[in-house]
Each structure stands twice: as C-alpha cells, then as structure tokens.
Design an enzyme around this catalytic site. Sequence first.
Site, PDB file in Angstrom:
ATOM      1  N   LYS A 145       0.858  -1.182   0.000  1.00 49.81           N
ATOM      2  CA  LYS A 145       0.000   0.000   0.000  1.00 49.81           C
ATOM      3  C   LYS A 145       0.890   1.227   0.000  1.00 49.81           C
ATOM      4  CE  LYS A 145      -4.574   0.726   0.343  1.00 49.81           C
ATOM      5  NZ  LYS A 145      -5.648  -0.084  -0.257  1.00 49.81           N
ATOM      6  N   GLY A 199     -22.243   5.897   4.624  1.00 50.81           N
ATOM      7  CA  GLY A 199     -21.359   6.431   3.589  1.00 50.81           C
ATOM      8  C   GLY A 199     -21.896   6.062   2.217  1.00 50.81           C
ATOM      9  N   ALA A 210     -20.403   2.657  -2.524  1.00 49.30           N
ATOM     10  CA  ALA A 210     -21.704   2.453  -1.897  1.00 49.30           C
ATOM     11  C   ALA A 210     -22.847   2.863  -2.809  1.00 49.30           C
ATOM     12  CB  ALA A 210     -21.771   3.225  -0.587  1.00 49.30           C
ATOM     13  N   TYR A 211     -22.652   3.863  -3.636  1.00 45.87           N
ATOM     14  CA  TYR A 211     -23.704   4.276  -4.574  1.00 45.87           C
ATOM     15  C   TYR A 211     -24.021   3.139  -5.544  1.00 45.87           C
ATOM     16  CZ  TYR A 211     -26.362   7.073  -7.907  1.00 45.87           C
ATOM     17  OH  TYR A 211     -27.352   7.555  -8.728  1.00 45.87           O
TER      18      TYR A 211
END
Length: 369
Positions: A80, A180, A185-186
Amino acid sequence: MNLLETMQQSDYEEVVFCQDRQSGLKAIIAIHDTTLGPALGGTRMWAYASEEAALTDVLRLSRGMTYKNAVSGLNLGGGKAVIIGNPKADKNEAMFRAFGRYIQGLNGRYITAEDVGTTEDDMNLIHEETEYVTGVSETYGSSGNPSPATAYGVYQGMKAAALEAFGTDSLEGRTVAVQGVGNVAYHLCSYLHQEGARLIVTDIDKEAVRRALEAYGAKAVSPDDIYSVACDIYAPCALGATVNDQTISQLKARVIAGAANNQLQEARHGDLLHELGIVYAPDYVLNAGGVIHIADELNGYNRERAYKKVGEIYRNIRRVFEISAEQGIPSYLAADRLAEERIAGLHASRRTFLQNEQHALSRRAVSRG
C-alpha cells in the site's frame, strides 16, 4: 514508533519514504509480503494529522492487502502507499509523476492503483513514469474505475452473509443501513435497490445522500443515528473502526457487511460480534472486488473474466463461515486462517518475489503502448 521492530513483529519486507520538495510530495510505500507475487495495493491520499499517523495507516493497510489478495486466490502480495496531503487542494502533475518514478524504482515489487483520495486521472499521471500501475483510463486498455466491481463483490458477499443469518440469500424486503454513500456504496445501493431491498443511508456529504434518495428512494438519517436504526444489515462503507464498543451496543442488525476497510476497531470487537450472534462478513474478503478487477489487467483485461472472479466472493464468504463453524472461532479469525494457509503453502518455495522470476506478471502491469 520503533519502525524496524514493528516491521519485524508483523514481518514487513520493505518501507520506502518518498519526498520531492518541488512538487510537495510526501509519501510512504509499505510492502508487507510478496510470497504470492508482487505487492498490489492502492495509493491513498489523505491529510494525516502527523507523519506517524500516515505510517501507522500504510502499515495497517499493506498488511490487509496481503490477506485480501491471498484469500481472493490472487497470485499477488500485499502493499500500500499513502501520500500525505489534502486530495482536494494539494494535487499537481509533478507530484504524481515524481511518485511514479519512486514506484518505477522498486522494479515491479509494488504495483499501485486508485484508493481513497486518488482518481483515475492521478493513475494516468503515475503511468507517465511507470508501467507498474493499474486502474488507469480505459483508453490505455485498462479496466478503469474499480468502484463498480468492488460494489458487485460486496453485494455478492452480502447475499452470502444473508444466507448465513436468515437461511436465504434473497435481499428482497430486507432493510440495509448504508453508512457512507461514496462511489462504491452508490453502486452497491443500485444492486440492492434492483433486488428490492429497503435502503437507509447516511453521509457527511449531503449531495451524496441526495443522490441516493432520488435514485433509489432511500431514507436518510444523521451520521450518528445510522447505528441504531431498525435494519437487517448494517453496511459500513466509509472509513474504518465503526464497529466498536459504542456502536455494537446500539446495533439492531443481524448482519454486518460493507465496503469499508478495517471495520473492527479492535480484534476483540470481532469476538464480541461472534458472542452476540451477529453475522460479520470480514471486510477484506467482502471488499476485494476492486483489487480482483484491476488484477485482471495484469493478464490483459477481460471484463467477463474479471466479473466472474469477483462473483466468487460469494463462495469465499461462505467458506469463511464454514471454517468459523467447524473451528468454533469468530469469522474474522476464520478469514485470517484461510489467507494464512494459502500463504504458508507457498512460503517455503517462494520466500520473496523477484523481478527476474518466471512471473512476467509485473512486467505486464499495464504497459499499454
């Protein structure tokens, strides 16, 4: 923090600090484990309160990527990166190109992608300096934005968790509380709405909430009230650590399944969920769709193949619950064991990834001509 001691405790391979004074770049790359292959994990840009906070985050996230990639059956290790800065104010072309040169200097041991605070356009700039980047624009032959794939994987895993809790994987008529309503999430709400689930949403971004209300007929609540609403499934899809001492006592959901990373504030909260009989779908198994999707680029992107692999998250979540039941352990530990078994199986023969190995994987990491 004693960095070398911390690295030794969790067996991190490499931590690289990057700075470019002219562009304002301050970044950290952490490579946790390359037993299974080159480390793949996104670059997060965030206005951290301190450099130590950024270091803590990148270490935690890179280790999580090792487990996520392993449990997803990918031939990839975990890494990362974080860039310290305000993603809405501090970005510039020189910053991402300088960062791309640092990635290139790792010679394929780390491959980056989008994450919180970074975009497809940012990946395009990194791509100007290195081939070791995924999630660039589709015009380069890439898969593009991984958010829809992440959402599809969460949706499949949520259905598997529903089967565990309710005896059926149908989400029709189920109430899902979504914390959120960002990009992932949309898209998740779209899948849930199509299946007939009832949605309760919250977000600090009022425009994001408005979009969900208009598109999916969702009900909105304040961020503080999302934990206590009457629902079947709580879906944490913002930042981590929302499953903690304060929230667990408020939850009415029988299932926790969402897109956020590091949902448990501490491991003991996973133990508590297990004791309470709340079905927890471990986050790094559930939200692996994005990394599975972009990993397909390393073999020449094929959308049908990628989404078929993402759909296997359903099976992976079911396997986690099977291990949990067989061994009498919480699901988060069952997920860890599933990942660790795969890593251990190859550890003796593949201790660290090297660029000149037969894995041409990283060499193909999106040189898109």
